[in-house]
Scaffold this motif. Structure first.
Motif, PDB file in Angstrom:
ATOM      1  N   ALA A 181       0.843  -1.197   0.000  1.00  0.00           N
ATOM      2  CA  ALA A 181       0.000   0.000   0.000  1.00  0.00           C
ATOM      3  C   ALA A 181       0.874   1.241   0.000  1.00  0.00           C
ATOM      4  O   ALA A 181       1.822   1.339   0.777  1.00  0.00           O
ATOM      5  N   VAL A 182       0.552   2.192  -0.875  1.00  0.00           N
ATOM      6  CA  VAL A 182       1.283   3.452  -0.990  1.00  0.00           C
ATOM      7  C   VAL A 182       0.291   4.592  -0.817  1.00  0.00           C
ATOM      8  O   VAL A 182      -0.757   4.613  -1.469  1.00  0.00           O
ATOM      9  N   ASP A 183       0.621   5.539   0.054  1.00  0.00           N
ATOM     10  CA  ASP A 183      -0.305   6.632   0.346  1.00  0.00           C
ATOM     11  C   ASP A 183       0.346   7.981   0.040  1.00  0.00           C
ATOM     12  O   ASP A 183       1.464   8.260   0.483  1.00  0.00           O
ATOM     13  N   GLY A 184      -0.375   8.820  -0.729  1.00  0.00           N
ATOM     14  CA  GLY A 184       0.048  10.185  -0.993  1.00  0.00           C
ATOM     15  C   GLY A 184       1.271  10.366  -1.861  1.00  0.00           C
ATOM     16  O   GLY A 184       1.996  11.351  -1.688  1.00  0.00           O
ATOM     17  N   PRO A 185       1.557   9.464  -2.817  1.00  0.00           N
ATOM     18  CA  PRO A 185       2.769   9.647  -3.619  1.00  0.00           C
ATOM     19  C   PRO A 185       2.626  10.791  -4.620  1.00  0.00           C
ATOM     20  O   PRO A 185       1.521  11.112  -5.067  1.00  0.00           O
ATOM     21  N   ALA A 186       3.737  11.386  -4.984  1.00  0.00           N
ATOM     22  CA  ALA A 186       3.774  12.447  -6.000  1.00  0.00           C
ATOM     23  C   ALA A 186       4.878  12.118  -6.989  1.00  0.00           C
ATOM     24  O   ALA A 186       6.023  11.876  -6.583  1.00  0.00           O
ATOM     25  N   TYR A 187       4.526  12.093  -8.277  1.00  0.00           N
ATOM     26  CA  TYR A 187       5.478  11.741  -9.317  1.00  0.00           C
ATOM     27  C   TYR A 187       5.612  12.898 -10.305  1.00  0.00           C
ATOM     28  O   TYR A 187       4.636  13.570 -10.626  1.00  0.00           O
ATOM     29  N   THR A 188       6.811  13.108 -10.793  1.00  0.00           N
ATOM     30  CA  THR A 188       7.072  14.085 -11.851  1.00  0.00           C
ATOM     31  C   THR A 188       7.579  13.325 -13.069  1.00  0.00           C
ATOM     32  O   THR A 188       8.680  12.774 -13.047  1.00  0.00           O
ATOM     33  N   ILE A 189       6.758  13.280 -14.112  1.00  0.00           N
ATOM     34  CA  ILE A 189       7.099  12.563 -15.340  1.00  0.00           C
ATOM     35  C   ILE A 189       7.567  13.586 -16.364  1.00  0.00           C
ATOM     36  O   ILE A 189       6.848  14.526 -16.673  1.00  0.00           O
ATOM     37  N   VAL A 190       8.770  13.395 -16.878  1.00  0.00           N
ATOM     38  CA  VAL A 190       9.382  14.368 -17.785  1.00  0.00           C
ATOM     39  C   VAL A 190       9.798  13.677 -19.075  1.00  0.00           C
ATOM     40  O   VAL A 190      10.434  12.610 -19.039  1.00  0.00           O
ATOM     41  N   ARG A 191       9.430  14.295 -20.209  1.00  0.00           N
ATOM     42  CA  ARG A 191       9.981  13.873 -21.502  1.00  0.00           C
ATOM     43  C   ARG A 191      11.020  14.908 -21.895  1.00  0.00           C
ATOM     44  O   ARG A 191      10.702  16.082 -22.076  1.00  0.00           O
TER      45      ARG A 191
END
Length: 309
Positions: free
Chosen positions: A166-176
């Motif tokens: 279980a993962v709670d509150g993740p934030a990801y930045t996806i960059v091309r």
């Protein structure tokens, strides 16, 4: 001080507050003794900073002949960065921060120096995890909290099964990036293909029975240049029409630039043909000329033209 020089980046730890207790330790075959071990583990570069210490407690049994250990292990505030040397060869995601509390029950034997047995009841919680890719000044993933419940590892079969993640509150930045490469594809390192060895160990297999993600968010950044629209056609046709005629901003049908009416287009019905020839004859002449010109165009090399859209 404990040092492991096998990983690409050496693993070095300073052991402090070490306590070891044995009860009934014997060298006789299959004789087991009670064991309790506890200590603090710090990175050697921490200079005694107690905040960087992980607490390790083990309680179980040990056997000298053949060598075997079993019991309960608990590790508190283990820094993920401390373990990076062991997975840096396969994963690019470098931990900037993050700690884990881990507990497990294990029963391990070491016949011929190769560990066999099981590790069960694996439970772990992670907090404050921030991961960065090489060459990037900022993290691409931030995970406030995560949990692993009821895991099991079979050392001989090289198989890990996790009942729930279980993962709670993740934030990801996806960059091309400017080359069109998405950063998420760089998380795992790719090794050059090698010929399989007959005695090579089989790879580990990881199975997750249930995965939950809550309150997550993602940001997408596209740093690649605008894409050019590409058009293929005969050289003569491309030179005659041009990109401006092909993409008329007002939506009009492209008109050829230059040339004679009888050669470049078919006259409308009732319109005098070239040199005063009747419409029917002019139409036939225009079609014949267009057909011959098309055959010539098809025999010529083809070039690629880029037009901004």
């Amino acid at each position: 001080t404990l040092a492991d020089l096998v990983p690409e980046k050496a693993f070095r730890r300073r052991i402090e507050k070490l306590e070891v207790r044995f009860q009934g330790l014997r060298s006789a075959e299959n004789s087991q003794a009670g064991v309790e071990v506890s200590f603090d583990s710090q990175a050697t570069e921490s200079d005694g900073d107690s905040a960087a210490a992980a607490r390790v407690d083990y309680s179980g049994v040990a056997q000298l002949s053949p060598l075997k250990v079993g019991g309960t292990l608990q590790v508190l505030q283990l820094k993920l960065a401390d373990l990076y040397p062991y997975y840096s060869a396969a994963i690019n995601a470098e931990p900037l921060s993050g700690a884990a509390d881990i507990s497990a029950v294990f029963d391990i034997s070491l016949p011929a120096g190769k560990p066999t047995g099981r590790v069960s009841e694996i439970n772990a919680t992670l907090s404050g995890v921030r991961l960065r890719l090489p060459g990037s000044p900022t993290p691409f993933a931030e995970i406030p909290s995560a949990a692993v419940e009821n895991g099991e590892a079979d050392l001989a079969a090289r198989r890990i099964t996790l009942d729930e993640v279980a993962v709670d509150g993740p934030a990801y930045t996806i960059v091309r990036d400017a080359d069109g490469i998405i950063n998420a594809t760089r998380i795992l390192k790719t090794a050059p293909a090698e010929a399989p060895q007959p005695d090579a160990a089989q790879p580990w297999v990881v199975t997750v029975n249930r995965f939950e993600l809550g309150r997550g968010r993602a940001t997408f950044e596209d740093r690649s240049p605008p894409t050019a629209a590409r058009r293929r056609g005969p050289v003569s046709q491309t030179a005659r029409e041009g990109c401006a005629a092909e993409h008329d901003a007002r939506g009009r049908r492209p008109q050829y630039r230059g040339g004679h009416a009888g050669a470049d287009r078919i006259p409308h019905r009732g319109e005098p043909g070239r040199d005063g020839v009747g419409t029917r004859q002019a139409v036939g002449n225009a079609r014949r000329i267009a057909r011959d010109r098309g055959a010539q165009d098809r025999s010529r090399p083809v070039q690629t033209v880029s037009c901004a859209v």
